[in-house]
Design an enzyme around this catalytic site. Sequence first.
Site, short mmCIF file in Angstrom:
data_model
loop_
_atom_site.label_atom_id
_atom_site.label_comp_id
_atom_site.label_asym_id
_atom_site.label_seq_id
_atom_site.Cartn_x
_atom_site.Cartn_y
_atom_site.Cartn_z
N GLY A 41 0.96 -1.27 -0.16
CA GLY A 41 0.04 0.06 -0.11
C GLY A 41 0.85 1.29 -0.10
O GLY A 41 1.66 1.37 0.90
N GLY A 49 -0.07 4.35 -0.47
CA GLY A 49 -1.11 5.59 -0.16
C GLY A 49 -0.55 6.31 0.89
O GLY A 49 0.70 6.40 1.35
N VAL A 78 -0.29 6.42 4.49
CA VAL A 78 0.32 5.65 5.48
C VAL A 78 1.60 5.11 5.12
O VAL A 78 2.61 5.22 5.40
CB VAL A 78 -0.68 4.85 6.36
CG1 VAL A 78 0.07 4.22 7.44
CG2 VAL A 78 -1.78 5.50 6.85
N ASN A 105 -11.83 -4.50 3.54
CA ASN A 105 -10.36 -4.65 3.91
C ASN A 105 -10.01 -6.21 4.33
O ASN A 105 -8.78 -6.46 4.03
CB ASN A 105 -9.98 -3.69 5.16
CG ASN A 105 -9.76 -2.33 4.50
OD1 ASN A 105 -9.98 -2.03 3.40
ND2 ASN A 105 -9.64 -1.39 5.33
N ILE A 132 -1.36 -2.62 9.61
CA ILE A 132 -1.79 -1.47 9.92
C ILE A 132 -3.55 -1.23 9.52
O ILE A 132 -4.25 -0.49 10.13
CB ILE A 132 -1.14 -0.31 9.18
CG1 ILE A 132 0.37 -0.59 9.26
CG2 ILE A 132 -1.23 1.05 9.49
CD1 ILE A 132 0.78 -0.30 10.55
N ASN A 171 -7.30 -1.13 8.70
CA ASN A 171 -8.31 -1.05 9.67
C ASN A 171 -9.59 -1.89 9.10
O ASN A 171 -9.66 -2.09 7.82
CB ASN A 171 -8.87 0.08 9.91
CG ASN A 171 -8.17 1.11 10.85
OD1 ASN A 171 -7.80 0.20 12.01
ND2 ASN A 171 -7.63 2.32 10.78
N HIS A 192 -8.26 -0.92 19.11
CA HIS A 192 -8.02 0.47 18.25
C HIS A 192 -9.17 0.92 17.89
O HIS A 192 -9.61 0.64 16.70
CB HIS A 192 -6.97 0.15 17.08
CG HIS A 192 -6.34 1.49 16.27
ND1 HIS A 192 -6.10 2.40 17.07
CD2 HIS A 192 -6.47 1.76 15.04
CE1 HIS A 192 -5.87 3.47 16.20
NE2 HIS A 192 -6.15 2.95 14.81
P1 NAI Z 1 -4.82 5.29 1.12
O1 NAI Z 1 -6.18 5.07 0.58
O2 NAI Z 1 -4.04 6.56 1.17
O3 NAI Z 1 -3.76 4.00 0.67
C1 NAI Z 1 -4.08 2.73 0.80
C2 NAI Z 1 -3.44 1.90 -0.30
O4 NAI Z 1 -3.64 0.65 -0.56
C3 NAI Z 1 -3.82 2.70 -1.91
O5 NAI Z 1 -2.73 3.24 -2.56
C4 NAI Z 1 -4.31 1.61 -2.68
O6 NAI Z 1 -4.31 1.42 -4.09
C5 NAI Z 1 -3.54 0.46 -2.02
N1 NAI Z 1 -4.19 -0.92 -2.05
C6 NAI Z 1 -5.68 -1.38 -2.11
N2 NAI Z 1 -5.70 -2.57 -2.17
C7 NAI Z 1 -4.57 -2.99 -2.47
C8 NAI Z 1 -3.93 -4.49 -2.82
N3 NAI Z 1 -4.82 -5.51 -2.87
N4 NAI Z 1 -2.63 -4.46 -2.67
C9 NAI Z 1 -1.68 -3.54 -2.76
N5 NAI Z 1 -1.92 -2.11 -2.28
C10 NAI Z 1 -3.61 -1.86 -2.36
O7 NAI Z 1 -5.18 5.09 2.77
P2 NAI Z 1 -4.44 5.22 4.12
O8 NAI Z 1 -4.66 6.35 4.53
O9 NAI Z 1 -2.76 4.88 3.52
O10 NAI Z 1 -4.59 3.94 5.04
C11 NAI Z 1 -4.48 2.72 4.74
C12 NAI Z 1 -5.01 1.68 5.83
O11 NAI Z 1 -4.65 2.02 7.03
C13 NAI Z 1 -6.62 2.17 6.03
O12 NAI Z 1 -7.21 0.76 6.27
C14 NAI Z 1 -6.59 3.03 7.15
O13 NAI Z 1 -7.85 2.84 7.86
C15 NAI Z 1 -5.48 2.27 8.00
N6 NAI Z 1 -4.76 3.12 9.23
C16 NAI Z 1 -4.66 2.40 10.29
C17 NAI Z 1 -4.17 3.05 11.28
C18 NAI Z 1 -3.81 2.37 12.54
O14 NAI Z 1 -3.37 3.06 13.60
N7 NAI Z 1 -3.66 1.19 12.52
C19 NAI Z 1 -3.71 4.53 11.36
C20 NAI Z 1 -4.10 5.26 9.92
C21 NAI Z 1 -4.69 4.33 9.08
#
Ligand code: NAI
Length: 313
Positions: free
Chosen positions: A7, A9, A11, A95, A118, A120, A180
């Site tokens: 990923g 994105g 994060v 997810n 990471i 969610n 979380h």
């Molecule tokens: P984002 O939308 O910016 O990035 C997610 C990326 O995952 C995208 O680039 C997308 O193309 C990619 N993706 C989707 N399916 C995929 C696959 N099968 N293989 C490879 N890549 C794939 O989202 P962001 O903000 O980066 O968040 C990512 C995740 O982390 C979310 O589920 C968010 O809720 C979670 N999160 C968890 C936190 C924690 O403390 N555990 C804190 C912040 C976010």
Amino acid sequence: MKVTVVGAGNVGATVANVIALKKFASEVVLIDIKEGVSEGKAMDMMQSAHALGYDTTVVGVTNDYAATANSDVVVVTSGLPRKPGMTREELVGVNAKIVKSVVEQALKYSPNTIFIIISNPMDAMTYLTLKSTGLPRNRVIGMGGMLDSSRFRYYLSEALNKAGHPATPTDIDGMVIGGHNDKTMVPLVSIATLRGIPVTQMLSKEALDDVVQKTKVGGATLTGLLGTSAWYAPGASAAALVEAIALDAKKIIPCCVYLEGEYGEKELCVGVPIVLGKNGFEKVVNVKLEGEEKAKFDESVRAAREVNDQLSE
Ligand code: NAI
């Protein structure tokens, strides 16, 4: 050390960038399904290497798991983030499919890796990873407690400054355990300290309740401001876990792990303090929970189990 970040994105890219900045890894592979995004972000990071003085190689690939082969750690950030007004738990269906397929593919090329989850709802995604891969529990770690504890320290520092006790977040020791989750995470007020002095001696009950509430909805507050979930503190927190593994730091950090009787619980993954080193999670650290904090932890465990139940639906 070789690290894969799945990923690219908000994060994922931040995790890769912070790891490169901290200079403990030789290679970071960023992988995504979106054509060109990982390649572009990796190239951009490599073009900051001169200005920032690091020699970590950052590589970006689209869907090519062969490039991730023999990673010591795989950080899974792939999946949808929440939008304002959503809970993390609402992401479970979509997810779960992504996380399950990603860990399966990553494991084929890195059979000895340690997963840091990471995506969610993170506690359920950690449980899913553990169950679907059959890996030993020391190699499946969810990141949430590190971030929630950072937010707790931040809000405590704000309250302490307001009450006339100068403090930065790094002057404070404080930990958040449990799921979380906006409603049931458990900031441990009873053991939080400022330079060794209990914060309960410096802040009123009202001020402490306010800190706890702000901490619990800390992620939602940022989602409201940003229109999507946060990335600087999540990325830095995930990189801190990878660093503890890389340096075999044996640090005590609250993380989401599979419990086998610790805290009186089993058959779920939830946030508790663990010792983190080169083998992943080495042991659970027992903090004696009493009264209200114990009741809140139990409630958090119940909430985590309810989300896990949705995985089999
Ligand atoms: P984002 O939308 O910016 O990035 C997610 C990326 O995952 C995208 O680039 C997308 O193309 C990619 N993706 C989707 N399916 C995929 C696959 N099968 N293989 C490879 N890549 C794939 O989202 P962001 O903000 O980066 O968040 C990512 C995740 O982390 C979310 O589920 C968010 O809720 C979670 N999160 C968890 C936190 C924690 O403390 N555990 C804190 C912040 C976010």
